[in-house]
Structure formats: C-alpha cells, structure tokens
Design a protein around this motif. Structure first.
Motif, PDB file in Angstrom:
ATOM      1  N   GLY A 242       0.803  -1.215   0.000  1.00 56.54           N
ATOM      2  CA  GLY A 242       0.000   0.000   0.000  1.00 56.54           C
ATOM      3  C   GLY A 242       0.833   1.260   0.000  1.00 56.54           C
ATOM      4  N   GLU A 243       1.811   1.334   0.902  1.00 51.14           N
ATOM      5  CA  GLU A 243       2.637   2.532   1.019  1.00 51.14           C
ATOM      6  C   GLU A 243       3.453   2.787  -0.244  1.00 51.14           C
ATOM      7  OE1 GLU A 243       2.827   4.713   3.808  1.00 51.14           O
ATOM      8  OE2 GLU A 243       1.008   3.557   4.234  1.00 51.14           O
ATOM      9  N   THR A 244       3.948   1.678  -0.807  1.00 53.50           N
ATOM     10  CA  THR A 244       4.858   1.790  -1.941  1.00 53.50           C
ATOM     11  C   THR A 244       4.239   1.151  -3.180  1.00 53.50           C
ATOM     12  OG1 THR A 244       5.873  -0.233  -1.125  1.00 53.50           O
ATOM     13  CG2 THR A 244       6.979   1.806  -0.585  1.00 53.50           C
ATOM     14  N   ALA A 245       4.845   1.408  -4.337  1.00 57.33           N
ATOM     15  CA  ALA A 245       4.357   0.823  -5.591  1.00 57.33           C
ATOM     16  C   ALA A 245       4.459  -0.695  -5.529  1.00 57.33           C
ATOM     17  CB  ALA A 245       5.171   1.360  -6.751  1.00 57.33           C
ATOM     18  N   ASP A 246       3.586  -1.353  -6.226  1.00 58.62           N
ATOM     19  CA  ASP A 246       3.588  -2.811  -6.235  1.00 58.62           C
ATOM     20  C   ASP A 246       4.624  -3.317  -7.229  1.00 58.62           C
ATOM     21  OD1 ASP A 246       3.006  -5.475  -5.986  1.00 58.62           O
ATOM     22  OD2 ASP A 246       1.284  -5.398  -7.342  1.00 58.62           O
ATOM     23  N   THR A 247       5.859  -3.402  -6.751  1.00 64.82           N
ATOM     24  CA  THR A 247       6.938  -3.904  -7.591  1.00 64.82           C
ATOM     25  C   THR A 247       7.553  -5.109  -6.915  1.00 64.82           C
ATOM     26  OG1 THR A 247       8.559  -2.485  -6.496  1.00 64.82           O
ATOM     27  CG2 THR A 247       7.480  -1.598  -8.453  1.00 64.82           C
ATOM     28  N   VAL A 248       8.181  -5.964  -7.688  1.00 69.54           N
ATOM     29  CA  VAL A 248       8.758  -7.185  -7.125  1.00 69.54           C
ATOM     30  C   VAL A 248      10.157  -7.467  -7.658  1.00 69.54           C
ATOM     31  CG1 VAL A 248       6.504  -8.280  -6.784  1.00 69.54           C
ATOM     32  CG2 VAL A 248       7.742  -8.649  -8.919  1.00 69.54           C
ATOM     33  N   GLY A 249      10.836  -8.359  -6.968  1.00 72.35           N
ATOM     34  CA  GLY A 249      12.108  -8.913  -7.428  1.00 72.35           C
ATOM     35  C   GLY A 249      11.974 -10.417  -7.357  1.00 72.35           C
ATOM     36  N   CYS A 250      13.080 -11.119  -7.444  1.00 71.95           N
ATOM     37  CA  CYS A 250      13.015 -12.574  -7.543  1.00 71.95           C
ATOM     38  C   CYS A 250      12.234 -13.240  -6.406  1.00 71.95           C
ATOM     39  CB  CYS A 250      14.431 -13.132  -7.616  1.00 71.95           C
ATOM     40  SG  CYS A 250      14.451 -14.893  -7.921  1.00 71.95           S
ATOM     41  N   CYS A 251      12.635 -13.002  -5.180  1.00 71.06           N
ATOM     42  CA  CYS A 251      12.016 -13.700  -4.055  1.00 71.06           C
ATOM     43  C   CYS A 251      10.564 -13.293  -3.818  1.00 71.06           C
ATOM     44  CB  CYS A 251      12.820 -13.489  -2.772  1.00 71.06           C
ATOM     45  SG  CYS A 251      14.448 -14.251  -2.827  1.00 71.06           S
ATOM     46  N   SER A 252      10.192 -12.120  -4.303  1.00 67.42           N
ATOM     47  CA  SER A 252       8.822 -11.650  -4.084  1.00 67.42           C
ATOM     48  C   SER A 252       7.915 -11.860  -5.306  1.00 67.42           C
ATOM     49  CB  SER A 252       8.836 -10.182  -3.662  1.00 67.42           C
ATOM     50  OG  SER A 252       9.639  -9.395  -4.510  1.00 67.42           O
ATOM     51  N   LEU A 253       8.410 -12.611  -6.287  1.00 65.36           N
ATOM     52  CA  LEU A 253       7.577 -12.927  -7.458  1.00 65.36           C
ATOM     53  C   LEU A 253       6.298 -13.627  -7.026  1.00 65.36           C
ATOM     54  CD1 LEU A 253      10.130 -14.340 -10.068  1.00 65.36           C
ATOM     55  CD2 LEU A 253       8.669 -12.343 -10.409  1.00 65.36           C
ATOM     56  N   ARG A 254       5.214 -13.297  -7.711  1.00 64.02           N
ATOM     57  CA  ARG A 254       3.954 -13.978  -7.437  1.00 64.02           C
ATOM     58  C   ARG A 254       3.570 -14.861  -8.623  1.00 64.02           C
ATOM     59  NH1 ARG A 254       2.647  -8.557  -5.510  1.00 64.02           N
ATOM     60  NH2 ARG A 254       1.466  -8.193  -7.433  1.00 64.02           N
ATOM     61  N   VAL A 255       2.645 -15.766  -8.352  1.00 63.45           N
ATOM     62  CA  VAL A 255       2.221 -16.716  -9.380  1.00 63.45           C
ATOM     63  C   VAL A 255       1.776 -15.989 -10.648  1.00 63.45           C
ATOM     64  CG1 VAL A 255       0.467 -18.446  -9.948  1.00 63.45           C
ATOM     65  CG2 VAL A 255       1.603 -18.497  -7.719  1.00 63.45           C
ATOM     66  N   GLU A 256       1.094 -14.872 -10.467  1.00 66.83           N
ATOM     67  CA  GLU A 256       0.578 -14.114 -11.610  1.00 66.83           C
ATOM     68  C   GLU A 256       1.669 -13.506 -12.493  1.00 66.83           C
ATOM     69  OE1 GLU A 256      -1.673 -10.779 -10.097  1.00 66.83           O
ATOM     70  OE2 GLU A 256      -0.285 -10.537  -8.419  1.00 66.83           O
ATOM     71  N   HIS A 257       2.904 -13.495 -12.001  1.00 66.62           N
ATOM     72  CA  HIS A 257       3.971 -12.855 -12.768  1.00 66.62           C
ATOM     73  C   HIS A 257       4.640 -13.756 -13.791  1.00 66.62           C
ATOM     74  CE1 HIS A 257       4.154 -10.051  -9.113  1.00 66.62           C
ATOM     75  NE2 HIS A 257       3.571  -9.409 -10.099  1.00 66.62           N
ATOM     76  N   ILE A 258       4.361 -15.052 -13.719  1.00 66.69           N
ATOM     77  CA  ILE A 258       4.952 -15.939 -14.718  1.00 66.69           C
ATOM     78  C   ILE A 258       3.886 -16.823 -15.350  1.00 66.69           C
ATOM     79  CG2 ILE A 258       7.200 -16.010 -13.569  1.00 66.69           C
ATOM     80  CD1 ILE A 258       6.504 -18.915 -12.756  1.00 66.69           C
TER      81      ILE A 258
END
Length: 378
Positions: free
Chosen positions: A109-125
């Motif tokens: 919520g506070e920050t933009a919804d961005t990810v890196g490797c460990c925080s990848l979600r199912v929807e990203h691949i």
DNA sequence: CAAGGAGACTCAGAAAACTTTGC
DNA sequence: GGCAAAGTTTTCTGAGTCTCCTT
C-alpha cells in the motif's frame, strides 16, 4: 583525532555533533515528509568511494572462481527433498541466469507494487511446455525497481520447469511463487557459500563477465576506432539488456530518426544513379573498347562502391539508434561493469580512454585507470 | 534466538543544465 | 559567425539491497 568536538553553531537546531568512523556520511537527518533518512556523502571520485567500488568488483571476481561449484550445487538442490531448498535453488537460478534483483518484501500500500526474484507472485509468470519452437519456456511479466517492466520469455532447464509447476500448484495468482523463501534466508545461504556473497553480487558478476566476453567476441582488430567503439557499445548494450536497464524513448528520437531516414533515402537515390552510370559506362566500353571508356568505367565503379559504403554506414547508424532507443547504457557502465575491463580494452586496442569515459567518469574510475594494464582479466 | 525494524549505502531513470553540431 | 536543435552531462531524489541491533 584528539581535537575537541566542536559545538553546533548557535541559532540552529542540530541534534548532535558526533565522531563516528564506522559510517561514511558527513551529515544526516530525517526527512520530514516521508520520515526517511537523508545523507550527505562523499563524491564518487573520492578515495573512500573508489575503494568501496574496487572492493565490490573484487567480490564479484571471487565469485567467478566458485560460481561453477555454486551452479552445480543449485542444480542438485532442484531435486532436494526439502521444498524450501528447491525454492531457493530455483530462485538462485533466476538470479544467476537472468540477473534478477533479490526482491525484499516491502510494505504493502505505502509503496508501488513492484517485485524482485524472491517476491515474485504466481501471476507474474506463465509456463509454456512449448513455445516458438522452444521447450520449457517461462514467460515473465512484472514490474521491477522503479516500476520498470520486466518482460522476458526464457527457455529453462526441465527440472526448473517441473519445480515451477509444483510451486504454482493450488495457489492463487496473487500468492507468492516462492512462499517459503525470503531474501534473508537466500543471502544467509550465499554467505555460507562464499564470504561476502549476496544476491546482488551475481548481477555485478554477470554484467562484468558479459562485457568482457562480448568485447572479446565483437571487437575486430582490423576495424577503425569508430568501428571498435560500435562494438563496445554493443557489448555494453548486451549488459544493459541483461540487467533490464530501460529508458523512455527520447523526445527527439522520432525526429532525429526521420532526419536520418531522409539521409538514407537520399543516399539510396545516389547509389541508384551511380548504378545507372556504371551500366552506361559498361555499354560504352563494350562498344568502343577504348582505354578512355575503360578508365571512365573504373571511375564510375569506384564512385558506386564509395556510395554503397556510405549507405551501409548510415544503415548501421539507424539500426544502432533503433536498437538503443529504449535501452539505458549509463546505469550498467556506472554501477555494474568493472572499469578495469574497459580500461584494458582501450589500452589493448589503442582507443583513447576519453572515448569511453567522460571527465566525471574518469575521475570516478581513476583507481581503475591507474591499476589496469592491457592484459587485465576480470 | 528468530523476526523485524532502523540505518546506511548502492542503484535508477527523469529532468535540468550545459555543450556540440549543423545550417 | 551566430543561432536553434540535437546530443551529452549533471543534478536530483526516490527505490532498492543488505547489515546489524533490538525485542
């Protein structure tokens, strides 16, 4: 060292004046809007920063020595009985092969919804058993640091593919792909494999080794300086693509491309005209077979060749511009590429260093310019 | 004693400022 | 030789990574 700590000047509300040789900042405060820390730090050309930078590349070079063992190990871990280890091994494979960032968890919520490797979600691949004639393709699509989109289709090794299917089983799109994994856990493991090793070292290592390999592959000693610089830019670009360093298309891009295209069209026309001329001269020579006609034919042929070369050069320029329009070379040059590789390359091929680094960059990389000979190997 | 947050430092691209180029 | 446009460099400051200390 033994001098008395000075008092803060009157009329200001300094918190304290302190001596602290464990930090590198000169002044700091908490920013009052977002409550974040702000620092005044030394310039990149300073000795302190230079030494830190050098250290960073030395750690990456040490990784070079053990990376084969580490790769062998994570391949074994793909078959581990512990799911957590498998997730770690697959994540590490991505970090190594694709130069992904670690991906710390951040407040929602506070920050933009961005990810890196460990925080990848199912929807990203998305997984494709078969795609465009390749097997086991993973399609990545997510927003990384600074909300820069990462989009890539990669053919991965079969065990990785199988594991990903397993990790995604019975999960919602918004669930974490690596639900058992944190950056802390990953980095602790890396620390154990090599002193000073963290996820981001892989980015530095792969960026630098890629530059070195690409320079080796692309540089033609026969080329002139401009040709060699083109090769350098291409090597640099390969790294920027690996690290996903993008930029918005420059505002002047369309226009300057148009101008270039006009030049190309004009040159094409000239080439066509020259071809006509050559044909005419050929016919004349066939008819007359005299020396004058022959000389004329040679002259026309020479002109045609020169024009064709100029056209080719313009085309290369256009291709280069087109390829580079969305790619930012600066970030990798400044932060990921061991400057000694570039310095060595310049020395080896007689390229003046200022063609690669501008004044500020030469100051920042003074340590490397000093240190590296033409046979430096990363 | 692990989890989590504070703190410190690197890395990111956009925009502003400045320099070079082409007419 | 001067001027606008194009190209390059510098500045700006937010967004990440990772360590270490506290709870």
């Amino acid at each position: 060292r033994d001098s008395k700590i000075p008092e803060p000047p009157e009329g200001h509300r300094w918190k304290e004046v302190r001596f602290d040789n464990t930090v590198t900042w000169l002044a700091s405060w908490t920013e009052n809007i977002q409550n974040t820390w702000k620092y005044i730090m030394l310039n990149p050309s300073s000795k302190l920063k230079g030494e830190k930078d050098w250290q960073k590349y030395e750690v990456a070079r040490r990784l070079k020595g053990v990376v084969h063992t580490i790769r062998a190990q994570y391949r074994r871990d793909w078959k581990s009985k512990e799911l957590k280890k498998r997730q770690r091994a697959v994540a590490l494979y991505f970090i190594d092969k694709l130069a992904l960032r670690a991906g710390n968890e951040k407040e929602e919520g506070e920050t933009a919804d961005t990810v890196g490797c460990c925080s990848l979600r199912v929807e990203h691949i998305q997984l494709h058993a078969q795609l465009d004639g390749q097997e086991h393709v993973v399609e990545f699509d997510f927003l990384g640091k600074d909300s820069i989109r990462y989009y890539n289709k990669v053919s991965v090794e079969k065990p990785v593919f199988k594991n990903l299917q397993l990790f995604m089983k019975n999960k919602d799109p918004t669930d974490d792909l690596f639900d058992l994994l944190t950056t802390a856990f990953l980095n602790k493991h890396l620390q154990h494999l090599m002193d000073g090793l963290t996820a981001k070292v892989f980015r530095t290592y792969n960026a630098s080794i890629t530059l070195q390999e690409q320079l080796k592959a692309l540089t033609n000693p026969e080329d002139d300086v401009a040709g060699k610089l083109l090769s350098y830019n291409r090597a640099n670009r390969a790294v920027a693509i690996l690290c996903n360093h993008q930029r918005s298309i420059p505002k002047t891009y369309a226009r300057s491309m148009q101008v270039l295209q006009q030049k190309i069209d004009a040159k094409k026309k000239q080439v066509e005209e020259a071809q006509e001329e050559v044909k005419k001269a050929e016919d004349e020579f066939k008819d007359t077979e005299d020396a004058k006609a022959e000389a004329n034919l040679e002259k026309k042929k020479k002109l045609l060749k020169r024009l064709e070369e100029q056209l080719a050069k313009l085309n290369i320029q256009a291709t280069d511009k087109e390829e580079n329009k969305q790619i930012a070379l600066g970030t990798s040059k400044l932060n990921y590429l061991d400057p000694r590789i570039s310095v060595a390359w310049c020395k080896k091929f007689g390229i003046p260093i200022e063609r690669i680094y501008n004044k500020t960059q030469r100051e920042k990389f003074a340590w490397a310019i000093d240190m590296a000979g033409e046979d430096f190997e990363f």
